[in-house]
Design an enzyme around this catalytic site. Structure first.
Site, PDB file in Angstrom:
ATOM      1  N   GLU A 189      -4.030   6.905  -4.681  1.00 58.45           N
ATOM      2  CA  GLU A 189      -4.507   6.280  -5.960  1.00 58.45           C
ATOM      3  C   GLU A 189      -5.975   6.944  -6.307  1.00 58.45           C
ATOM      4  O   GLU A 189      -6.745   6.874  -5.745  1.00 58.45           O
ATOM      5  CB  GLU A 189      -4.444   4.914  -5.963  1.00 58.45           C
ATOM      6  N   ARG A 211       1.044  -1.326  -0.084  1.00 61.75           N
ATOM      7  CA  ARG A 211       0.076   0.041  -0.081  1.00 61.75           C
ATOM      8  C   ARG A 211       0.876   1.185  -0.061  1.00 61.75           C
ATOM      9  O   ARG A 211       1.969   1.261   0.681  1.00 61.75           O
ATOM     10  CB  ARG A 211      -0.879   0.028   1.362  1.00 61.75           C
ATOM     11  N   HIS A 262      -1.326  -0.006  -9.838  1.00 63.09           N
ATOM     12  CA  HIS A 262      -2.038  -1.072  -9.140  1.00 63.09           C
ATOM     13  C   HIS A 262      -2.439  -2.177  -9.702  1.00 63.09           C
ATOM     14  O   HIS A 262      -3.583  -2.421  -9.767  1.00 63.09           O
ATOM     15  CB  HIS A 262      -3.046  -0.175  -7.970  1.00 63.09           C
TER      16      HIS A 262
HETATM   17  C1  8YV Z   1      -6.783  -5.306  -5.982  1.00 62.49           C
HETATM   18  C2  8YV Z   1      -5.417  -5.337  -3.990  1.00 62.49           C
HETATM   19  O1  8YV Z   1      -6.507  -4.114  -6.811  1.00 62.49           O
HETATM   20  O2  8YV Z   1      -6.473  -7.229  -3.213  1.00 62.49           O
HETATM   21  C3  8YV Z   1      -6.033  -6.155  -2.747  1.00 62.49           C
HETATM   22  O3  8YV Z   1      -5.821  -5.840  -1.400  1.00 62.49           O
HETATM   23  O4  8YV Z   1      -5.176  -4.297  -3.530  1.00 62.49           O
HETATM   24  C4  8YV Z   1      -5.840  -5.569  -5.291  1.00 62.49           C
HETATM   25  O5  8YV Z   1      -5.676  -6.964  -5.545  1.00 62.49           O
HETATM   26  C5  8YV Z   1      -8.019  -4.490  -5.108  1.00 62.49           C
HETATM   27  O6  8YV Z   1      -8.753  -5.356  -4.488  1.00 62.49           O
HETATM   28  C6  8YV Z   1      -9.000  -3.978  -6.038  1.00 62.49           C
HETATM   29  O7  8YV Z   1      -9.827  -3.092  -5.311  1.00 62.49           O
END
Ligand code: 8YV
Length: 316
Positions: free
Chosen positions: A264, A235, A282
């Protein structure tokens, strides 16, 4: 089944089209984003929903949970759940399903892709070729990866898969977590500074949220040093972005590979001018195969809740 008997689900944020179709076939789904004034709409209709689908991106804060007085289950798309008010949901007895593990491989692949790109400058040398600069001379030498030291901040499910990838590159691995893991076959560094000082590559694979906020600060980057690379697939909040920008600009670290950012999809423009940073939008889990597996789990979590009274994979 008619709409009146099917469990009513509120959907926060768009999901994969095939998941939306699967949900619509079994449940009575309403997309919150379609409403102009969420608060007013929820005040009138919030009590009709028993389930909520969301994602790591949108989460479910206290206000949303409170606007759904009959909510019994949240099914979230993603492994991160720092955007969900888990404590508040628990107080209400709401179950929370999420999608860990199925994305470990793709996220670890992306960490290595970023690591290789940052060190060997593939994206930067691609730009060099496209600009026609090869005609004027060779691209400068870059940094070897094989046999180097890989420090992992957060040896969790994804961190362990990253460590496995590293063995194929004959890299030595150490890690830092809040506590040493008795079953981990890697050396534990009791401080993040110590890990950064030791590592050639520091990979951030910890969870997001308040506990890890800005753990990678100016001091950690200083410890990583002018030959060190920072990779972040976790993150943006875990890294002090302003300090990272300064360190990259001033050559106080060698480079960075980033899939995640503080706000983001806003990426500070100062990054765009930096050839020693690789910037991804991302996408670590964003393959057809993995996103399908995540979508399947979002669906199975709901199905299991309504059939057996518990989600298949619950947030710990
Ligand atoms: C996805 C993520 O982009 O799983 C996560 O925590 O950050 C990513 O796999 C996200 O879930 C999309 O909202």
């Amino acid at each position: 089944m008619s709409n009146t008997t099917r469990p009513r689900i509120l959907q926060r944020g768009r999901l994969l089209p095939q998941l939306e179709s699967a949900l619509a076939a079994e449940f009575d789904v309403h997309l919150l984003d379609a409403e102009q004034d969420n608060t007013a709409w929820l005040a009138e209709h919030g009590h009709t929903f028993v389930a909520l689908t969301s994602s790591a991106r949108y989460g479910a804060d206290r206000a949303l949970i409170d606007a759904l007085p009959n909510l019994r289950v949240i099914s979230s798309f993603g492994v991160g759940y720092e955007t969900i008010d888990v404590a508040h949901a628990r107080e209400r007895g709401i179950q929370i399903g999420y999608t860990p593990d199925v994305l470990n491989d793709c996220v670890a692949d992306t960490a290595f892709g970023l690591l290789m790109d940052a060190a060997r400058r593939f994206s930067a040398s691609d730009r060099f070729v496209r600009r026609g600069e090869w005609l004027a001379g060779q691209y400068p030498l870059t940094t070897r990866i094989s046999g180097k030291k890989l420090g992992i901040l957060g040896l969790g499910r994804i961190g362990r898969v990253i460590a496995r990838r590293a063995s194929g590159f004959d890299m030595e691995v150490r890690y830092h977590n809040r506590r040493a893991l008795p079953d981990a076959p890697f050396a534990y560094e009791p401080t993040l500074h110590g890990l950064a000082r030791w590592a050639d590559f520091l990979v951030v694979a910890s969870a997001g949220g308040a506990e890890t906020r800005k753990l990678v600060d100016a001091g950690v980057l200083e410890a990583l040093g002018p030959k060190g690379f920072l990779i972040n697939i976790s993150r943006g909040s875990v890294v002090d972005e302003a300090a990272l920008l300064d360190a990259l600009r001033e050559g106080r670290i060698a480079g960075a590979g980033l899939d995640v950012f503080e706000r983001e999809p806003q990426v500070p423009e100062a990054f765009f001018a930096l050839d020693n940073a690789v910037l991804l939008p991302h996408v670590a889990s964003a393959t057809h195969e993995t996103r399908q597996a995540m979508a399947d789990l979002v669906f199975e979590n709901l199905r299991s809740f309504f059939a057996e009274g518990h989600v298949k994979v619950a947030v710990p």
